[in-house]
Design an enzyme around this catalytic site. Structure first.
Site, PDB file in Angstrom:
ATOM      1  N   CYS A 170      21.292  17.314  53.260  1.00  0.00           N
ATOM      2  CA  CYS A 170      22.068  17.025  54.470  1.00  0.00           C
ATOM      3  C   CYS A 170      21.158  16.286  55.465  1.00  0.00           C
ATOM      4  O   CYS A 170      20.683  15.192  55.174  1.00  0.00           O
ATOM      5  CB  CYS A 170      22.625  18.332  55.018  1.00  0.00           C
ATOM      6  SG  CYS A 170      23.563  18.246  56.542  1.00  0.00           S
ATOM      7  N   ASP A 227      32.639  13.323  49.824  1.00  0.00           N
ATOM      8  CA  ASP A 227      31.924  13.644  51.056  1.00  0.00           C
ATOM      9  C   ASP A 227      32.596  12.923  52.224  1.00  0.00           C
ATOM     10  O   ASP A 227      32.588  11.694  52.288  1.00  0.00           O
ATOM     11  CB  ASP A 227      30.462  13.216  50.931  1.00  0.00           C
ATOM     12  CG  ASP A 227      29.574  13.735  52.051  1.00  0.00           C
ATOM     13  OD1 ASP A 227      30.068  13.859  53.189  1.00  0.00           O
ATOM     14  OD2 ASP A 227      28.395  14.004  51.785  1.00  0.00           O
ATOM     15  N   HIS A 259      30.574  17.137  50.479  1.00  0.00           N
ATOM     16  CA  HIS A 259      29.266  17.315  51.100  1.00  0.00           C
ATOM     17  C   HIS A 259      28.782  18.743  50.833  1.00  0.00           C
ATOM     18  O   HIS A 259      29.579  19.671  50.705  1.00  0.00           O
ATOM     19  CB  HIS A 259      29.371  17.081  52.611  1.00  0.00           C
ATOM     20  CG  HIS A 259      28.056  17.008  53.304  1.00  0.00           C
ATOM     21  ND1 HIS A 259      27.230  15.904  53.198  1.00  0.00           N
ATOM     22  CD2 HIS A 259      27.407  17.889  54.099  1.00  0.00           C
ATOM     23  CE1 HIS A 259      26.145  16.109  53.907  1.00  0.00           C
ATOM     24  NE2 HIS A 259      26.216  17.311  54.464  1.00  0.00           N
TER      25      HIS A 259
END
Length: 290
Positions: A170, A227, A259
């Site tokens: 991330c 995502d 994600h």
């Protein structure tokens, strides 16, 4: 070791040094961050510490001591090293478990708490409050802290700094690309769903696509086609940029993966791409001498 490229040279900081700040976070929180308490249906992986040296350490950096989590095999080493760069939620239990998994694979894995000067996000439940802390963290500070983490591990944790890799998730996925362009000693990087493009700011003047030509190490990017925060077209732009620059990186785009598909404590977890990505990470490191 070769000297790291100065952040000025990559456009990661203005011509004046980032300021010295007092530390807000002196030690790591236990368990998971308040914002990411495990879902009842989550498949939380918990890697045991037997046969490992694992726990919190303190790393001297500009302005004080930065808390970090270190896991490594028992023994004298030297062991190859992996920098583990946190999610936006900080060095909580999932990041610590990633370190233990790497230690079981034979690495010294260190995850420094890179927001320690700006705030303790582990105690925040609101994502906007977390972003307010993270938005204060300059890339230049992060680059310097990671380099000091490598130096500390080489001296205190039997780490072989000549066999250095980095992985991040991330927020840390973006940092993985940037640090692979910053430090010429990095041999390999694996970026999990890190943002690739963006508008420049004082804290984040460059993004991964802007530093492709400066990459010292091959980076494997692991992304999900579902995502919502990283559009597929930006992944394709990064692929094209790598090819145009003649860099040996690779990007995998997992069909229908959202994600944070590696985050086993969250509903976003997808077992097949997470396990495949982990196998690819280990193979990528070995392929490139780490």
């Amino acid at each position: 070791m070769k000297p790291a490229v100065h952040p000025e040279d990559l456009g990661l900081m203005p011509k004046t040094e980032f300021s010295r700040r007092e530390f807000v976070t002196a030690s790591l929180a236990t368990g998971f961050a308040l914002a990411v308490l495990p879902d009842a249906q989550a498949e939380v992986i918990s890697t045991p510490t037997d046969g490992l040296v694992a726990g919190e350490v303190q790393i001297p950096v500009l302005g004080g001591d930065m808390p970090a989590y270190r896991a490594m095999p028992q023994g004298t080493g030297p062991f190859p090293m992996v920098l583990v760069v946190q999610e936006i939620f900080g060095v909580h239990e999932h990041m610590r478990d990633v370190c233990r998994r790497l230690a079981r694979a034979g690495y010294v894995a260190v995850a420094p708490e890179l927001y320690a000067r700006q705030g303790d996000v582990s105690k925040l439940s609101d994502i906007n409050a977390i972003r307010a802390v993270v938005n204060q963290v300059p890339d230049a500070q992060v680059m310097d802290d990671l380099t000091k983490t490598v130096a500390w591990a080489a001296e205190h944790s039997a780490a072989d700094a000549e066999r250095l890799a980095i992985t991040g998730f991330c927020w840390g996925g973006r940092i993985t690309w940037l640090y692979s362009a910053h430090n010429p000693d990095v041999k390999a990087g694996v970026a999990w769903y890190g943002r690739l493009v963006g508008e420049p700011s004082v804290m984040t003047p460059k993004h991964p696509i802007d530093v492709v030509a400066q990459l010292h190490a091959p980076v494997l990017g692991l992304y999900g086609s579902a995502d919502q925060g990283i559009p597929n077209d930006t992944v394709e732009k990064m692929r094209a940029a790598l090819k145009a620059a003649g860099k040996p990186g690779e990007i995998i785009l997992y069909p229908d993966a959202p994600h944070a598909f590696h985050a086993d404590y969250r509903p976003s977890y997808r077992k097949e791409p997470a396990e495949d990505g982990w196998k690819r990470l280990l193979a990528w490191f070995k392929q490139h001498g780490v």
